[in-house]
Design a protein around this motif. Structure first.
Motif, PDB file in Angstrom:
ATOM      1  N   ALA A 112      -3.973   0.833  -3.533  1.00 44.86           N
ATOM      2  CA  ALA A 112      -3.675   2.272  -3.382  1.00 44.86           C
ATOM      3  C   ALA A 112      -4.720   2.978  -2.533  1.00 44.86           C
ATOM      4  O   ALA A 112      -4.577   4.171  -2.247  1.00 44.86           O
ATOM      5  CB  ALA A 112      -3.588   2.909  -4.759  1.00 44.86           C
ATOM      6  N   GLN A 121       0.834  -1.207   0.000  1.00 48.72           N
ATOM      7  CA  GLN A 121       0.000   0.000   0.000  1.00 48.72           C
ATOM      8  C   GLN A 121       0.865   1.252   0.000  1.00 48.72           C
ATOM      9  O   GLN A 121       0.568   2.211  -0.719  1.00 48.72           O
ATOM     10  CB  GLN A 121      -0.916   0.006   1.231  1.00 48.72           C
ATOM     11  CG  GLN A 121      -2.094  -0.949   1.075  1.00 48.72           C
ATOM     12  CD  GLN A 121      -2.891  -1.119   2.364  1.00 48.72           C
ATOM     13  OE1 GLN A 121      -2.348  -0.985   3.458  1.00 48.72           O
ATOM     14  NE2 GLN A 121      -4.167  -1.426   2.227  1.00 48.72           N
ATOM     15  N   GLU A 160       0.486   3.921  -2.998  1.00 45.73           N
ATOM     16  CA  GLU A 160      -0.094   5.238  -2.713  1.00 45.73           C
ATOM     17  C   GLU A 160       0.706   6.364  -3.350  1.00 45.73           C
ATOM     18  O   GLU A 160       0.247   7.498  -3.420  1.00 45.73           O
ATOM     19  CB  GLU A 160      -0.205   5.433  -1.189  1.00 45.73           C
ATOM     20  CG  GLU A 160      -1.418   4.682  -0.624  1.00 45.73           C
ATOM     21  CD  GLU A 160      -1.413   4.581   0.896  1.00 45.73           C
ATOM     22  OE1 GLU A 160      -0.489   5.157   1.516  1.00 45.73           O
ATOM     23  OE2 GLU A 160      -2.313   3.901   1.432  1.00 45.73           O
TER      24      GLU A 160
END
Lengths: 123, 130
Positions: free
Chosen positions: A118, A51, A55
């Motif tokens: 994300a 993640q 991101e």
């Protein structure tokens, strides 16, 4: 001149797109392997780390472009290899649309996964 | 130049002694391409566990990576990917008309460099965390 070994008729759109996606994939595939085996070892991969990478908008866009280019390059490669092998008529049409559908499913599912990683939510 | 050649059936393996370096490069590139697109579908399927949450994703990835067989297969995947990349660069050069006379040597170089990279990567792929 040496014999020309290729599954593609030279000069066509599919030939050109295969080369353009190839040039992009050479760098991104090498980066992907390096990132997820040498920088982060595969056995250390956890969703939190995934993640954190996804991101980052640049990383997300690179991975989604990677997915689209790889799906196109792979599906187009399989199609041309089989056409080069001699399939034609109904089989060729069925192959074309079957592979197109498989490619679309792959890209759509890949983007859904990328969005989940994300934290992007689309209805 | 647009000219087609009758290469005969690749699947007729009895002909392999007749194959030139360029023919082998073409066969290996096709084979590695099939493996890579097959793997991409599997890869996205495995990563889809991210949609189920951290517990599902982490246990799937770490469970798979904990299997020696998976790590050995990943070394195979690395070999396939590195050869496809290096031979792909060779093909782009050939398409641009660069180094046509030595396309057989560049194929052997692709094989050699692939072997070097794969051997050097074995400790990283097989070691740690097992």
């Amino acid at each position: 001149m040496a014999e020309r070994y290729s599954s593609f008729a030279p000069g066509g759109t599919s030939w050109l797109l295969q080369r353009i996606t190839a040039a992009f994939l050479i760098g991104v595939l090498a980066f992907h392997f390096f990132q997820l085996h040498f920088v982060t070892h595969a056995f250390e991969v956890e969703l939190a780390g995934t993640q954190a990478r996804m991101e980052n908008p640049a990383y997300y866009l690179t991975m989604v472009s990677f997915l689209i280019a790889a799906a196109f390059h792979g599906v187009n490669g399989v199609y041309n290899a089989l056409v080069n092998q001699g399939i034609e008529g109904t089989q060729k049409t069925a192959l074309k649309w079957g592979l197109t559908a498989a490619g679309i499913v792959l890209v759509v599912q890949g983007i859904r996964v990328a969005n989940a990683m994300a934290g992007v939510s689309i209805v | 130049m647009s000219q087609s050649y009758n290469r005969g059936l690749v699947e007729d393996f009895g002909r392999w002694r007749e194959f030139s370096a360029g023919m082998w490069a073409w066969i290996f590139h096709k084979f590695t391409g099939w493996v890579l697109i097959g793997y991409l579908f599997t890869h996205i399927a495995v990563l889809s566990t991210a949609m189920e949450g951290a517990a599902s994703y982490n246990s799937t990835i770490q469970g798979l990576e904990g299997l020696l067989m998976i790590r050995v297969l990943e070394v195979g995947l690395l070999a396939v990917a590195v050869f496809h990349i290096l031979n792909g660069i060779r093909l782009l050069m050939v398409n641009l008309g660069i180094g046509l006379e030595s396309q057989d040597k560049s194929f052997y170089a692709s094989l050699f460099v692939t072997a070097l990279i794969v051997v050097a990567s074995v400790p990283t792929f097989l070691g740690g965390g097992l």
